[in-house]
Design a protein around this motif. Sequence first.
Motif, short mmCIF file in Angstrom:
data_model
loop_
_atom_site.label_atom_id
_atom_site.label_comp_id
_atom_site.label_asym_id
_atom_site.label_seq_id
_atom_site.Cartn_x
_atom_site.Cartn_y
_atom_site.Cartn_z
N LEU A 105 0.91 -1.24 -0.10
CA LEU A 105 -0.01 0.00 0.03
C LEU A 105 0.88 1.38 -0.04
O LEU A 105 0.26 2.32 -0.61
N PHE A 106 2.02 1.19 0.83
CA PHE A 106 2.82 2.47 1.10
C PHE A 106 4.02 2.40 0.00
O PHE A 106 4.87 3.28 0.16
N GLY A 107 4.11 1.27 -0.67
CA GLY A 107 5.20 1.41 -1.84
C GLY A 107 6.77 0.76 -1.41
O GLY A 107 7.55 1.03 -2.19
N CYS A 280 8.49 6.38 1.80
CA CYS A 280 7.58 6.32 0.71
C CYS A 280 6.46 6.98 1.03
O CYS A 280 6.16 7.80 -0.03
N TYR A 281 5.91 6.91 1.87
CA TYR A 281 4.68 8.01 2.24
C TYR A 281 5.24 9.22 2.24
O TYR A 281 4.32 10.02 1.60
N LEU A 347 -8.58 4.17 9.35
CA LEU A 347 -8.91 5.30 8.62
C LEU A 347 -7.52 5.95 7.97
O LEU A 347 -7.82 6.18 6.78
N PHE A 348 -6.39 5.58 8.50
CA PHE A 348 -5.10 5.85 7.82
C PHE A 348 -4.97 5.17 6.52
O PHE A 348 -4.59 5.69 5.69
N GLU A 349 -5.25 3.90 6.75
CA GLU A 349 -5.10 2.91 5.46
C GLU A 349 -6.45 3.36 4.52
O GLU A 349 -5.95 3.17 3.17
#
Length: 481
Positions: A105-107, A280-281, A347-349
């Motif tokens: 999800l975050f690369g 990455c984020y 919620l963050f994801e």
Amino acid sequence: MDAARMTNFSSPLRGLMPQAHMEELNSGNPRQTAEVESASTSHQLDGGSQRRVAAISSPALAVARLTLPGVMDAEGRVDESRLRMHIFKNGGLSPSERSPAWQFLFGMYPCGSTALERSLLQEQLFVRYRVMKRKWQRFLPSAVQMQLNGTDAEMLAAVRYFDQRVAEAQQQSQDQSEAVRVRMAFLELQAQILFERVTFDREELQEAIRIIDKDVPRTNRDLSYYQNQGLGNLLVLREILITYAAFHPEVSYAQGMNDLCSRFLEVLDCEVDAFWSFSCYMEKFSRDFRADGLHRKIELEAALLKELDPPLYAHLVKDNMERFTFCHRWLLLGFQREFEHTDALRLFEILSCDHLELISQQVERARYQERLAQKYSTEDGLESELPAINTDFTFELFICAAILLEHRESLLKCRDDAQLLEYTNSLHGTLDLNSILKKAEHHFYNYCKRCAWDYMNDRCRVDRNKHEDFFYHLRSLFVLK
């Protein structure tokens, strides 16, 4: 040095490993990398009764399978659009799926990589991080140990637990097999060449470390992750933040990054994985920690609220935008304090899955047909501009607007900044995530519908069924199930 070069994880892996390791990959039987430094470090003891300090690296996580329906193929490749769709429509991930899913999800790992490729990439990222950390530690040896005033007993205990992990990692490194040592030496040489020209500004890095050392102890220690021996994870968090600041001087460190990075460390429970996922984020959201990013977010939220509720907007904006400043904290930290902790992770994801961007792609394809219809309509003298859907209105802005609108009456009673701040602070940990999600999706759908409906109803030369199909398709993309 060029940051893009430093973070190019998804380059072809062939040629990065010694020949012996490449033969293992080709045979489909790669050697287990559990011998890598501290890879076997567990975050729990006694059957899960006591938390321990996070592992330095986690080879097993690199090849873990996602059991989400239709998301991962037999060789371990991930369908990115299905992953993001699943997260949004199901209101987040289950705790058992969260850790391996976040790596994609975050690369940290390319979605197109196979499990075998990731086992090699994991070693490469582990060694690169180790070289990066060693470089700043040698540059500022006085900063290796966190300076404590002796009055914080928990931080003194955290140092002890962290030092124990360092000693264990050194012992495991000495116990590595000859083949692993050769492989690690090759990767370390590559990493040293990669970061050879990186230089540090002593004063800037010292200032960043000074702020980090103030913020890390303020990280929420009430979380179970920082209980007992887990206190040592505060020092792991410190190492990650300093390494990031040293190698990203254009961003360095800003207050709030400790809480943000803490999420990655808690979920991934691995220092190396948390560093690369956080990095990455930050490639995408680092601007939010600068002054221009702050003003941009506030302006966008104000513009959206003006669309949704002009009276409330007028009350909050007054003579300037300063009264929207509290929204920036919500947006910067992903509403970390406004929801219960597990809900805040969900919620963050959800916000990080960028599902609104996927929706926008579908909307734009439909709107392309509208523009074609508009082109033919203008030939008959019907000239009207197609209302614009502001794609800068990301879903997090609709979440923020949903909170404001839910508390509309109370906000309208606030007569000054002090009352407004007091009320918004009182919301900490009290909001219902499922309710806010439903309201936010409702506001988003109505916003898109309002932007397009008038034109489609009055100008486009398409039949009624196509209108209905378009909106049914739009709504089906983001309705929570």
